[in-house]
Motif scaffolding. Sequence first.
Motif, PDB file in Angstrom:
ATOM      1  N   ALA A  25     -15.411 -11.067   5.460  1.00  0.00           N
ATOM      2  CA  ALA A  25     -14.787 -11.326   4.345  1.00  0.00           C
ATOM      3  C   ALA A  25     -13.677 -10.443   3.540  1.00  0.00           C
ATOM      4  N   ILE A  26     -13.834  -9.306   3.884  1.00  0.00           N
ATOM      5  CA  ILE A  26     -13.063  -8.269   3.425  1.00  0.00           C
ATOM      6  C   ILE A  26     -11.855  -8.212   4.369  1.00  0.00           C
ATOM      7  N   LEU A  27     -11.977  -8.229   5.502  1.00  0.00           N
ATOM      8  CA  LEU A  27     -10.564  -8.495   6.443  1.00  0.00           C
ATOM      9  C   LEU A  27     -10.050  -9.691   6.195  1.00  0.00           C
ATOM     10  N   SER A  28     -10.730 -11.008   5.934  1.00  0.00           N
ATOM     11  CA  SER A  28      -9.904 -12.090   5.668  1.00  0.00           C
ATOM     12  C   SER A  28      -8.983 -11.929   4.374  1.00  0.00           C
ATOM     13  N   LEU A  29      -9.771 -11.406   3.489  1.00  0.00           N
ATOM     14  CA  LEU A  29      -8.950 -11.145   1.984  1.00  0.00           C
ATOM     15  C   LEU A  29      -7.827 -10.498   2.223  1.00  0.00           C
ATOM     16  N   LEU A  30      -8.024  -9.226   2.791  1.00  0.00           N
ATOM     17  CA  LEU A  30      -7.001  -8.352   3.179  1.00  0.00           C
ATOM     18  C   LEU A  30      -5.924  -8.623   4.031  1.00  0.00           C
ATOM     19  N   LEU A  31      -6.032  -9.783   4.662  1.00  0.00           N
ATOM     20  CA  LEU A  31      -5.085 -10.628   5.587  1.00  0.00           C
ATOM     21  C   LEU A  31      -3.806 -11.094   4.604  1.00  0.00           C
ATOM     22  N   HIS A  32      -4.571 -11.539   3.482  1.00  0.00           N
ATOM     23  CA  HIS A  32      -3.293 -11.988   2.539  1.00  0.00           C
ATOM     24  C   HIS A  32      -2.692 -10.767   1.559  1.00  0.00           C
ATOM     25  N   GLY A  33      -2.912  -9.656   1.829  1.00  0.00           N
ATOM     26  CA  GLY A  33      -2.091  -8.476   1.532  1.00  0.00           C
ATOM     27  C   GLY A  33      -3.095  -7.433   0.646  1.00  0.00           C
ATOM     28  N   ALA A  34      -2.454  -6.508   0.050  1.00  0.00           N
ATOM     29  CA  ALA A  34      -3.393  -5.445  -0.509  1.00  0.00           C
ATOM     30  C   ALA A  34      -3.970  -6.048  -1.762  1.00  0.00           C
ATOM     31  N   HIS A  35      -5.146  -5.355  -1.750  1.00  0.00           N
ATOM     32  CA  HIS A  35      -6.136  -5.429  -2.921  1.00  0.00           C
ATOM     33  C   HIS A  35      -6.910  -4.182  -3.491  1.00  0.00           C
ATOM     34  N   ARG A  36      -6.912  -4.402  -4.819  1.00  0.00           N
ATOM     35  CA  ARG A  36      -7.855  -3.199  -5.564  1.00  0.00           C
ATOM     36  C   ARG A  36      -9.177  -3.555  -5.499  1.00  0.00           C
ATOM     37  N   ARG A  68      -5.053   3.342  -0.249  1.00  0.00           N
ATOM     38  CA  ARG A  68      -3.566   3.932  -0.806  1.00  0.00           C
ATOM     39  C   ARG A  68      -3.807   3.968  -2.417  1.00  0.00           C
ATOM     40  N   VAL A  69      -3.610   5.360  -2.802  1.00  0.00           N
ATOM     41  CA  VAL A  69      -3.716   5.555  -4.140  1.00  0.00           C
ATOM     42  C   VAL A  69      -2.206   5.587  -4.666  1.00  0.00           C
ATOM     43  N   LEU A  70      -2.141   4.694  -5.766  1.00  0.00           N
ATOM     44  CA  LEU A  70      -0.764   4.517  -6.474  1.00  0.00           C
ATOM     45  C   LEU A  70      -0.673   5.474  -7.750  1.00  0.00           C
ATOM     46  N   ALA A  71       0.723   5.968  -7.619  1.00  0.00           N
ATOM     47  CA  ALA A  71       0.959   7.272  -8.739  1.00  0.00           C
ATOM     48  C   ALA A  71       1.135   6.391 -10.020  1.00  0.00           C
ATOM     49  N   THR A  72       0.243   5.819 -10.462  1.00  0.00           N
ATOM     50  CA  THR A  72       0.408   4.962 -11.844  1.00  0.00           C
ATOM     51  C   THR A  72      -0.495   5.488 -12.900  1.00  0.00           C
ATOM     52  N   THR A  73      -0.326   5.037 -14.076  1.00  0.00           N
ATOM     53  CA  THR A  73      -1.231   5.634 -15.264  1.00  0.00           C
ATOM     54  C   THR A  73      -1.780   4.543 -15.923  1.00  0.00           C
ATOM     55  N   PRO A  74      -3.095   4.351 -15.804  1.00  0.00           N
ATOM     56  CA  PRO A  74      -4.239   5.125 -14.919  1.00  0.00           C
ATOM     57  C   PRO A  74      -3.864   5.058 -13.731  1.00  0.00           C
ATOM     58  N   VAL A  75      -4.400   5.968 -12.713  1.00  0.00           N
ATOM     59  CA  VAL A  75      -4.271   5.862 -11.171  1.00  0.00           C
ATOM     60  C   VAL A  75      -4.826   4.648 -10.528  1.00  0.00           C
ATOM     61  N   HIS A  76      -4.068   3.810  -9.747  1.00  0.00           N
ATOM     62  CA  HIS A  76      -4.595   2.665  -9.166  1.00  0.00           C
ATOM     63  C   HIS A  76      -4.976   2.928  -7.613  1.00  0.00           C
ATOM     64  N   VAL A  77      -6.092   2.497  -7.035  1.00  0.00           N
ATOM     65  CA  VAL A  77      -6.275   2.608  -5.648  1.00  0.00           C
ATOM     66  C   VAL A  77      -6.296   1.046  -5.216  1.00  0.00           C
ATOM     67  N   GLU A  78      -5.438   1.080  -4.127  1.00  0.00           N
ATOM     68  CA  GLU A  78      -5.527  -0.401  -3.251  1.00  0.00           C
ATOM     69  C   GLU A  78      -5.903  -0.217  -1.948  1.00  0.00           C
ATOM     70  N   TYR A  79      -6.333  -1.282  -1.314  1.00  0.00           N
ATOM     71  CA  TYR A  79      -6.715  -1.217   0.244  1.00  0.00           C
ATOM     72  C   TYR A  79      -5.543  -2.350   0.858  1.00  0.00           C
ATOM     73  N   HIS A  80      -5.274  -1.967   2.001  1.00  0.00           N
ATOM     74  CA  HIS A  80      -4.742  -2.534   2.809  1.00  0.00           C
ATOM     75  C   HIS A  80      -4.853  -2.600   4.360  1.00  0.00           C
TER      76      HIS A  80
END
Length: 112
Positions: A25-36, A68-80
Amino acid sequence: MDHEPSLCPRYHQAVELIGARWSGAILSLLLHGAHRYADIKARVTGLSDTMLAQRLRELEAEGLVQRRVLATTPVHVEYHLTRKGEALAPVVRALETWAHDWIPLPTTAKAA
């Protein structure tokens, strides 16, 4: 004498990896792009924080998913998916097609 072929250890490892509960399920979802993290959890019904964290760590350790840690405020983490993870697209798509052809939709319990 009838000789049965042995199970390929690479095949066995691959099936165990992508067949682990929630991994597909996780892999299928990530096939559509990065997700937090929270987005993955919200989109996969029944997935607990503990299992999501564990599966993401396993998939990352196998080189299928990258955090992937995004340099935003607040910091966001996404998976791809990595290139290795994206290479599973035909396998996941074939399984989705098979499921549409052979697995009935769950029925909801009807009120008596």
